[in-house]
Design an enzyme around this catalytic site. Structure first.
Site, short mmCIF file in Angstrom:
data_model
loop_
_atom_site.label_atom_id
_atom_site.label_comp_id
_atom_site.label_asym_id
_atom_site.label_seq_id
_atom_site.Cartn_x
_atom_site.Cartn_y
_atom_site.Cartn_z
N HIS A 145 36.59 30.65 45.38
CA HIS A 145 36.96 32.02 45.76
C HIS A 145 36.02 32.67 46.76
O HIS A 145 36.28 33.79 47.20
CB HIS A 145 37.10 32.92 44.52
CG HIS A 145 35.79 33.26 43.87
ND1 HIS A 145 35.21 32.47 42.92
CD2 HIS A 145 34.95 34.31 44.05
CE1 HIS A 145 34.08 33.01 42.53
NE2 HIS A 145 33.89 34.12 43.20
C1 UD1 Z 1 34.70 39.66 43.89
C2 UD1 Z 1 33.22 39.76 44.20
C3 UD1 Z 1 32.58 38.39 44.09
C4 UD1 Z 1 32.89 37.75 42.75
C5 UD1 Z 1 34.38 37.74 42.51
C6 UD1 Z 1 34.65 37.23 41.11
C7 UD1 Z 1 32.53 41.44 45.85
C8 UD1 Z 1 32.10 41.67 47.25
N1 UD1 Z 1 32.99 40.23 45.56
O1 UD1 Z 1 35.29 38.85 44.90
O2 UD1 Z 1 31.17 38.51 44.20
O3 UD1 Z 1 32.38 36.44 42.74
O4 UD1 Z 1 34.90 39.07 42.61
O5 UD1 Z 1 35.95 36.82 40.92
O6 UD1 Z 1 32.47 42.34 45.05
N2 UD1 Z 1 42.90 40.62 44.05
C9 UD1 Z 1 44.07 40.58 43.33
N3 UD1 Z 1 44.00 40.99 42.01
C10 UD1 Z 1 42.88 41.43 41.42
C11 UD1 Z 1 41.70 41.48 42.18
C12 UD1 Z 1 41.74 41.06 43.50
O7 UD1 Z 1 45.11 40.18 43.82
O8 UD1 Z 1 42.91 41.78 40.23
C13 UD1 Z 1 42.95 40.16 45.46
C14 UD1 Z 1 43.19 41.31 46.45
O9 UD1 Z 1 43.97 40.83 47.50
C15 UD1 Z 1 41.79 41.59 46.96
C16 UD1 Z 1 41.15 40.20 46.94
O10 UD1 Z 1 41.70 39.56 45.81
O11 UD1 Z 1 41.76 42.17 48.23
C17 UD1 Z 1 39.64 40.24 46.83
O12 UD1 Z 1 39.22 41.01 45.70
P1 UD1 Z 1 37.75 41.65 45.67
O13 UD1 Z 1 37.45 42.23 44.35
O14 UD1 Z 1 37.52 42.54 46.84
O15 UD1 Z 1 36.83 40.39 45.94
P2 UD1 Z 1 36.83 38.97 45.22
O16 UD1 Z 1 37.10 37.95 46.25
O17 UD1 Z 1 37.66 39.03 44.00
N1 UDP Z 2 36.60 32.31 34.63
C1 UDP Z 2 37.75 32.48 33.88
N2 UDP Z 2 38.94 32.02 34.38
C2 UDP Z 2 39.03 31.40 35.60
C3 UDP Z 2 37.84 31.24 36.36
C4 UDP Z 2 36.65 31.72 35.86
O1 UDP Z 2 37.70 33.00 32.76
O2 UDP Z 2 40.14 31.01 35.98
C5 UDP Z 2 35.33 32.84 34.09
C6 UDP Z 2 34.20 31.83 34.00
O3 UDP Z 2 34.21 31.18 32.75
C7 UDP Z 2 32.97 32.71 34.17
C8 UDP Z 2 33.44 33.80 35.11
O4 UDP Z 2 34.87 33.80 35.03
O5 UDP Z 2 32.62 33.27 32.91
C9 UDP Z 2 33.01 33.54 36.52
O6 UDP Z 2 33.65 34.44 37.37
P1 UDP Z 2 33.96 34.15 38.90
O7 UDP Z 2 33.87 32.71 39.19
O8 UDP Z 2 35.22 34.87 39.21
O9 UDP Z 2 32.81 34.98 39.64
P2 UDP Z 2 31.29 34.66 40.06
O10 UDP Z 2 30.56 34.20 38.85
O11 UDP Z 2 31.33 33.66 41.17
O12 UDP Z 2 30.80 35.97 40.58
#
Ligand code: UD1
Ligand code: UDP
Length: 359
Positions: free
Chosen positions: A208
Site C-alpha cells: 500500500h
Molecule cells: C495511510 C497512512 C499510511 C498507513 C496506511 C495504513 C498517511 C499519510 N498514510 O495510508 O502511513 O500505512 O494508512 O493502511 O497517513 N481509502 C478508501 N477507504 C478507506 C480509506 C482510504 O477507499 O477507508 C482510499 C481513498 O481513495 C484514499 C486512499 O485510500 O484517498 C488513501 O487513504 P489515506 O488514508 O490517505 O492513505 P493510505 O494510503 O491509506
Molecule cells: N491488517 C489487517 N488486514 C489487512 C492488512 C493488514 O488487519 O488486510 C493489519 C495488520 O495485521 C497490522 C496492521 O493492519 O496489524 C498494519 O496496517 P497497515 O499495513 O495498513 O499499515 P502500516 O503498519 O504500514 O502503517
C-alpha cells in the site's frame, strides 16, 4: 477532590486501532478518564469498523468524520475538527500513535494547547524524507512531551536528535500486545483453509505504500516478481483500497489471489500460517517477527531495523530479480522464531505507568 486524569486517545487509520486498544485498557484500569476519538481517516467497514468489532474497542466517543483528501486537506480537516474538541474536553493528555496524517494533525493541535502530548511508537526513523510518514513521525516526536519508544533504536534516534532523556521511555511494542492477546482467537479462524490454501503452503502479500502502488513502473516490477514466486507458491493479497485498482489495471498474475482487506483476526490467521510474507507495511514487519514467520520487506529502507537485526525480516528493495532470489532462499530455510525484548504483551501497561507517573 481533584478530578481524575483525563486523556484523549486518537485513532484514525487501520494500523492505529490495534495500537490504541491496549493503551485505552491500561489507562482505564488505572482510573484515567479516557475519550476515544476517531478522526475518520479510514472509514470503509473493512478498514475501520471490523477492528472495533473484533478487538472489542468501544465505539468512538467522538468521530471527526474527516475522510480522504490530499495531505494538506486531510491534515487541515483533522486539525480544524480536533482543535475545538480539545478546547471543550480540556484533557491532561492527548495520546497519539504511529505516523499517519491524523497523528501529525492531532499532535500539532495538542502541542499548542495546555494538554501534554504522548507519542506511542516514538523514535522510528526510515531516514527517507520522500515518505509522508517520516515527516509525520519526526514532527510528532519533536513536539511531544512523552516519547514512548517500541525498541532501543527508537530511543537512540531520539537521543541523537537531542530529545531530553526524561521525556523518553522504552516501553516495548504495543501492537504486539494486541497480537498476543488475539492470537488464539485468530488461529481458530483457519482463514487459509477458507481461501483454499494449505497452512504453511502459501505466501501472504500486502502492498500500500504510495511509492510502490501509485507508480506503474514500480508496481509492474513487483507484480512480475510476485507472479514468478506465485508459480512456485500460491500467494494471497488482501488488497488495500489504495492498491486494488492499479493492480487490476496492470493485471494480477496467475496464482496471486486478490481478496478484500482482511479483518484483524483473519489477517493474523493468514499471517501466522503463511510460509513467507512479502510486504511494504510497517506493522506487518513487526507482527511477522513476533510470530516467527519469514518476511521480505519490499522497500529500500525500513524504520523498523530491529525486525531485521533481531527478527525475521529482510529488506529486499524493489528489484524483481532480488525479490525472487530472496524468496527462493527463504523458502529453502526452516523458519525460526526470534523476538525483541519488551515485545511481550505488556507495553500498554508500561505506557499507562509512564503517563500516570508524570501526573
Ligand atoms: C495511510 C497512512 C499510511 C498507513 C496506511 C495504513 C498517511 C499519510 N498514510 O495510508 O502511513 O500505512 O494508512 O493502511 O497517513 N481509502 C478508501 N477507504 C478507506 C480509506 C482510504 O477507499 O477507508 C482510499 C481513498 O481513495 C484514499 C486512499 O485510500 O484517498 C488513501 O487513504 P489515506 O488514508 O490517505 O492513505 P493510505 O494510503 O491509506
Ligand atoms: N491488517 C489487517 N488486514 C489487512 C492488512 C493488514 O488487519 O488486510 C493489519 C495488520 O495485521 C497490522 C496492521 O493492519 O496489524 C498494519 O496496517 P497497515 O499495513 O495498513 O499499515 P502500516 O503498519 O504500514 O502503517
Amino acid at each position: 477532590m481533584t478530578r481524575p486524569l483525563r486523556a484523549i486517545c486518537v485513532a484514525a487509520a487501520r494500523p492505529n486501532f490495534m495500537k490504541v486498544k491496549p493503551v485505552l485498557d491500561a489507562l482505564e484500569a488505572r482510573e484515567v478518564e479516557t475519550i476515544l476519538v476517531h478522526t475518520g481517516q479510514h472509514y470503509d467497514a473493512a478498514m475501520s469498523d471490523v477492528f472495533f468489532d473484533e478487538l472489542g474497542l468501544r465505539a468512538p466517543d467522538r468521530h471527526l468524520g474527516t475522510g480522504s483528501g490530499t495531505h494538506a486537506e486531510q491534515t487541515a480537516r483533522v486539525m480544524l475538527a480536533f482543535e475545538p474538541l480539545v478546547a471543550e474536553l480540556e484533557p491532561d493528555w492527548v495520546v497519539v500513535a504511529g505516523d499517519v496524517n491524523s497523528t501529525l494533525a492531532c499532535s500539532l493541535v495538542a502541542a499548542k494547547s495546555p494538554a501534554r502530548l504522548a507519542h506511542v511508537e516514538a523514535g522510528l526513523r526510515s531516514r527517507d524524507w520522500t515518505m509522508p510518514e517520516e515527516i509525520n513521525r519526526v514532527v510528532t516526536d519533536r513536539i511531544s512531551d512523552l516519547l514512548l519508544a517500541p525498541s532501543p533504536d527508537g530511543v537512540e534516534n531520539l537521543v541523537t536528535e537531542g530529545t531530553p532523556s526524561d521525556r523518553i521511555e522504552l516501553v516495548g511494542n504495543v501492537m504486539i500486545d494486541t497480537l498476543l492477546a488475539n492470537r488464539e482467537r485468530a488461529l481458530a479462524r483457519r482463514a487459509a483453509a477458507a481461501h483454499g490454501l494449505t497452512p504453511g503452503g502459501y505466501g501472504l502479500v500486502t502492498l500500500h505504500r504510495p511509492a510502490n502502488v501509485d507508480s506503474d513502473a514500480v508496481l509492474s516490477g513487483l507484480l512480475d516478481a510476485l507472479g514468478r514466486i506465485a508459480s512456485e507458491l500460491p500467494l494471497v493479497l488482501p488488497a488495500h483500497p489504495r492498491a486494488r485498482a492499479n493492480i487490476e489495471r496492470l493485471g494480477c498474475p496467475a496464482r496471486l489471489t486478490l481478496i478484500d482487506p482482511a479483518g484483524y483476526l483473519d489477517f493474523i490467521s493468514l499471517e501466522s500460517e503463511a510460509r513467507i510474507v512479502l510486504t511494504d507495511s510497517g506493522g506487518v514487519q513487526e507482527e511477522t517477527t513476533a510470530l516467527g514467520v519469514p518476511c521480505l520487506t519490499l522497500r529500500e529502507n525500513t524504520e523498523r531495523p530491529i525486525t531485521i537485526e533481531e527478527g525475521t525480516n529482510r529488506l529486499v528493495g524493489l528489484d524483481p530479480e532480488v525479490i525472487v532470489a530472496a524468496s527462493r532462499q527463504v523458502l529453502a530455510e526452516p523458519p525460526g522464531p526470534r523476538c525483541p525484548a519488551l515485545w511481550d504483551g505488556n507495553a500498554g501497561e508500561r505506557i499507562a505507568s509512564a503517563i500516570i507517573s508524570r501526573r
